[in-house]
Design a protein around this motif. Structure first.
Motif, PDB file in Angstrom:
ATOM      1  N   GLY A  25       0.814  -1.219   0.000  1.00 51.49           N
ATOM      2  CA  GLY A  25       0.000   0.000   0.000  1.00 51.49           C
ATOM      3  C   GLY A  25       0.842   1.260   0.000  1.00 51.49           C
ATOM      4  N   THR A  26       1.978   1.223   0.696  1.00 48.36           N
ATOM      5  CA  THR A  26       2.876   2.379   0.670  1.00 48.36           C
ATOM      6  C   THR A  26       3.420   2.596  -0.735  1.00 48.36           C
ATOM      7  N   GLY A  27       3.761   1.502  -1.408  1.00 47.02           N
ATOM      8  CA  GLY A  27       4.196   1.623  -2.800  1.00 47.02           C
ATOM      9  C   GLY A  27       3.103   2.168  -3.693  1.00 47.02           C
ATOM     10  N   LEU A  28       1.858   1.746  -3.444  1.00 48.01           N
ATOM     11  CA  LEU A  28       0.730   2.249  -4.227  1.00 48.01           C
ATOM     12  C   LEU A  28       0.546   3.748  -4.003  1.00 48.01           C
ATOM     13  N   LEU A  29       0.699   4.181  -2.752  1.00 49.34           N
ATOM     14  CA  LEU A  29       0.598   5.607  -2.464  1.00 49.34           C
ATOM     15  C   LEU A  29       1.702   6.382  -3.180  1.00 49.34           C
ATOM     16  N   TRP A  30       2.894   5.843  -3.181  1.00 45.65           N
ATOM     17  CA  TRP A  30       4.004   6.502  -3.884  1.00 45.65           C
ATOM     18  C   TRP A  30       3.730   6.544  -5.394  1.00 45.65           C
ATOM     19  N   ARG A  31       3.092   5.501  -5.904  1.00 47.42           N
ATOM     20  CA  ARG A  31       2.729   5.473  -7.323  1.00 47.42           C
ATOM     21  C   ARG A  31       1.760   6.618  -7.642  1.00 47.42           C
ATOM     22  N   VAL A  32       0.795   6.812  -6.743  1.00 49.80           N
ATOM     23  CA  VAL A  32      -0.161   7.909  -6.949  1.00 49.80           C
ATOM     24  C   VAL A  32       0.557   9.250  -6.933  1.00 49.80           C
ATOM     25  N   VAL A  33       1.504   9.409  -6.015  1.00 45.10           N
ATOM     26  CA  VAL A  33       2.273  10.654  -5.956  1.00 45.10           C
ATOM     27  C   VAL A  33       3.046  10.875  -7.248  1.00 45.10           C
ATOM     28  N   LEU A  34       3.704   9.822  -7.744  1.00 49.07           N
ATOM     29  CA  LEU A  34       4.469   9.944  -8.983  1.00 49.07           C
ATOM     30  C   LEU A  34       3.560  10.269 -10.158  1.00 49.07           C
ATOM     31  N   ASN A  35       2.408   9.600 -10.234  1.00 52.73           N
ATOM     32  CA  ASN A  35       1.469   9.892 -11.322  1.00 52.73           C
ATOM     33  C   ASN A  35       0.944  11.318 -11.230  1.00 52.73           C
ATOM     34  N   GLY A  36       0.706  11.780  -9.999  1.00 51.45           N
ATOM     35  CA  GLY A  36       0.264  13.163  -9.832  1.00 51.45           C
ATOM     36  C   GLY A  36       1.313  14.152 -10.296  1.00 51.45           C
ATOM     37  N   ARG A  37       2.572  13.863  -9.962  1.00 51.65           N
ATOM     38  CA  ARG A  37       3.649  14.735 -10.429  1.00 51.65           C
ATOM     39  C   ARG A  37       3.739  14.728 -11.947  1.00 51.65           C
ATOM     40  N   ALA A  38       3.653  13.528 -12.530  1.00 51.24           N
ATOM     41  CA  ALA A  38       3.733  13.441 -13.987  1.00 51.24           C
ATOM     42  C   ALA A  38       2.577  14.185 -14.650  1.00 51.24           C
ATOM     43  N   THR A  39       1.378  14.038 -14.077  1.00 50.55           N
ATOM     44  CA  THR A  39       0.226  14.744 -14.634  1.00 50.55           C
ATOM     45  C   THR A  39       0.390  16.253 -14.514  1.00 50.55           C
ATOM     46  N   GLN A  40       0.885  16.697 -13.372  1.00 48.59           N
ATOM     47  CA  GLN A  40       1.095  18.126 -13.171  1.00 48.59           C
ATOM     48  C   GLN A  40       2.147  18.661 -14.137  1.00 48.59           C
ATOM     49  N   MET A  41       3.231  17.897 -14.316  1.00 53.45           N
ATOM     50  CA  MET A  41       4.263  18.323 -15.256  1.00 53.45           C
ATOM     51  C   MET A  41       3.735  18.349 -16.683  1.00 53.45           C
ATOM     52  N   ALA A  42       2.935  17.333 -17.044  1.00 49.43           N
ATOM     53  CA  ALA A  42       2.366  17.311 -18.392  1.00 49.43           C
ATOM     54  C   ALA A  42       1.409  18.482 -18.604  1.00 49.43           C
ATOM     55  N   ARG A  43       0.610  18.788 -17.554  1.00 59.13           N
ATOM     56  CA  ARG A  43      -0.299  19.923 -17.670  1.00 59.13           C
ATOM     57  C   ARG A  43       0.470  21.235 -17.814  1.00 59.13           C
ATOM     58  N   ALA A  44       1.519  21.390 -16.995  1.00 61.45           N
ATOM     59  CA  ALA A  44       2.323  22.603 -17.083  1.00 61.45           C
ATOM     60  C   ALA A  44       2.991  22.719 -18.450  1.00 61.45           C
ATOM     61  N   GLN A  45       3.476  21.575 -18.974  1.00 59.55           N
ATOM     62  CA  GLN A  45       4.093  21.597 -20.295  1.00 59.55           C
ATOM     63  C   GLN A  45       3.086  21.953 -21.371  1.00 59.55           C
ATOM     64  N   ALA A  46       1.876  21.382 -21.254  1.00 58.33           N
ATOM     65  CA  ALA A  46       0.844  21.691 -22.235  1.00 58.33           C
ATOM     66  C   ALA A  46       0.437  23.160 -22.170  1.00 58.33           C
ATOM     67  N   GLU A  47       0.321  23.692 -20.944  1.00 55.52           N
ATOM     68  CA  GLU A  47      -0.024  25.107 -20.811  1.00 55.52           C
ATOM     69  C   GLU A  47       1.080  25.990 -21.379  1.00 55.52           C
ATOM     70  N   LEU A  48       2.341  25.593 -21.150  1.00 56.20           N
ATOM     71  CA  LEU A  48       3.454  26.373 -21.696  1.00 56.20           C
ATOM     72  C   LEU A  48       3.442  26.340 -23.215  1.00 56.20           C
ATOM     73  N   LEU A  49       3.228  25.159 -23.786  1.00 54.74           N
ATOM     74  CA  LEU A  49       3.171  25.055 -25.243  1.00 54.74           C
ATOM     75  C   LEU A  49       2.000  25.853 -25.807  1.00 54.74           C
ATOM     76  N   ALA A  50       0.857  25.799 -25.113  1.00 55.49           N
ATOM     77  CA  ALA A  50      -0.304  26.562 -25.581  1.00 55.49           C
ATOM     78  C   ALA A  50      -0.033  28.060 -25.520  1.00 55.49           C
ATOM     79  N   ALA A  51       0.615  28.504 -24.430  1.00 56.05           N
ATOM     80  CA  ALA A  51       0.942  29.928 -24.303  1.00 56.05           C
ATOM     81  C   ALA A  51       1.929  30.352 -25.379  1.00 56.05           C
TER      82      ALA A  51
END
Length: 396
Positions: free
Chosen positions: A168-194
């Motif tokens: 379960g701790t590994g699963l929680l860390w997976r969620v954190v990593l996916n959240g970071r990746a999603t946030q980075m992808a969103r920031a990259q997409a917003e930067l490209l759009a801008a």
């Protein structure tokens, strides 16, 4: 099967596994009961199997980040060997928790669920195995067997909780990593759009400035060439107009290039006060605009509306210079909540504007940015541009 892992992390994982092996193996012989396996193996053989199982389990932990699927398979092999040899749980079994964490944190979806099933099944199997071993040692009478069974159930619960918590701790860390990746992808997409919006805006301004200026310059140059032999002073006046327009266009282009290079400063921002200069340039190019403003602006319109009106008129008049027959009608209606722009010009037989060209696209984009609409196209023998821009939206 294998994930891309940096050399640094791989080395750290190997060092950590070696450290875990070096620490837990001696602890096994200090706290463990090696004689418990004597019903299957002799003491020297049991020690050898202890060390072999420890190497297998910590070897799985060493590659758990690189290949969680392979690590969980190797861990099961080590656990099976441990149970087959009749060895009791020992300190080196902590490596199994590391592998379960890795399956949830870095494994694929299939490996993730394999790790979860292994955590539950391995804990239950460990409890049953513990019960069998302790029953063989302590099952001399019913009371002892009951105590062994109760202890086995307790140990099974502990095993399951420990393994599930690690997974379960590994699963929680997976969620954190996916959240970071999603946030980075969103920031990259917003930067490209801008960046894309900025490129489109600069391209639109560049087109408006260069296209209009070149259209006037070409018209003046053609007129000067024909008038040079008949009226030399007209050629001199045309050359002066060409120089003036070229200097103004060069200044505007420099502002745009500065903004593009350094991301600072505003581009050319003409207002309604510059419309007279625009109309004068159009007249000098040989096109006479018939201008009607009714009603007049109620006060000072927002700067964004002034810029949009100027650029739409500039492009429409540029099309009239390039494709028209020498006359153009311009009508502006400044209503309380909106401004309506209407530009119509006759079309020459040799040249017809393209409704899908960059200029029309730029006008439509300017109108849409203001929350308005723009239509441009041929109506009979005239090319008509109609735009409606809400003033309230620009103020907001």
């Amino acid at each position: 099967m294998f994930r891309p892992v940096s050399r640094t992390w791989l080395i750290l994982d190997i060092i950590g596994a070696v450290f875990g092996l070096a620490v837990t193996t001696p602890l096994t012989f200090v706290t463990g009961d090696t004689g418990l396996s004597k019903w299957i193996l002799s003491a020297p053989a049991a020690v050898t199997v202890y060390v072999l199982v420890a190497i297998i389990l910590w070897g799985a932990a060493a590659i758990c980040r690189l290949s969680p699927a392979l690590a969980i398979g190797i861990a099961w092999v080590g656990a099976a060997l441990q149970m087959a040899a009749g060895l009791p749980p020992a300190a080196y079994d902590l490596a199994i928790l590391v592998v379960l964490f890795a399956t949830a944190a870095w494994g694929t979806t299939r490996v993730l669920w394999i790790g979860g099933i292994s955590a539950l099944g391995g804990g239950v199997l460990g409890g049953i195995y513990f019960a069998v071993v302790w029953s063989g040692e302590l099952g001399t009478d019913p009371a002892a067997a009951m105590r062994a069974a109760m202890l086995a159930g307790l140990m099974a619960t502990v095993f399951v909780l420990a393994m599930v918590m690690s997974w379960g701790t590994g699963l929680l860390w997976r969620v954190v990593l996916n959240g970071r990746a999603t946030q980075m992808a969103r920031a990259q997409a917003e930067l490209l759009a801008a960046e894309e919006q900025e490129r489109v805006r600069i391209a639109r301004d560049m087109h408006d400035i260069v296209a209009h200026s070149l259209a006037v310059v070409i018209a003046q140059a053609d007129g000067a060439r024909y008038a040079a032999t008949v009226k030399p002073e007209a050629a001199t006046e045309a050359l002066g107009t060409i120089a003036q327009i070229a200097r103004g266009a060069l200044s505007d282009v420099r502002l745009l290039l500065t903004q593009l290079r350094h991301r600072q400063g505003d581009g050319p921002q003409p207002t309604l006060a510059d419309l007279e200069t625009l109309f004068a340039q159009v007249r000098q190019a040989g096109v006479e605009p018939r201008i009607t403003v009714d009603p007049m602006p109620p006060g000072e319109p927002p700067g964004a509306i002034q810029l949009a009106v100027y650029r739409i008129l500039q492009e429409a008049l540029t099309n009239a210079i390039r494709h028209g027959d020498g006359a153009v009608d311009v009508h502006l209606a400044w209503l309380p909540d909106r401004v309506e722009v209407h530009v119509a010009n006759g079309m020459s037989a040799a040249s017809v504007p393209n409704p899908g060209g960059h200029g029309v696209i730029g006008m439509r984009e300017r109108a849409q940015l203001m929350g308005g609409t723009l239509q441009a196209g041929q109506e009979g023998e005239r090319f008509v541009v109609r735009a409606t821009l809400p003033i309230a939206g620009a103020q907001a």
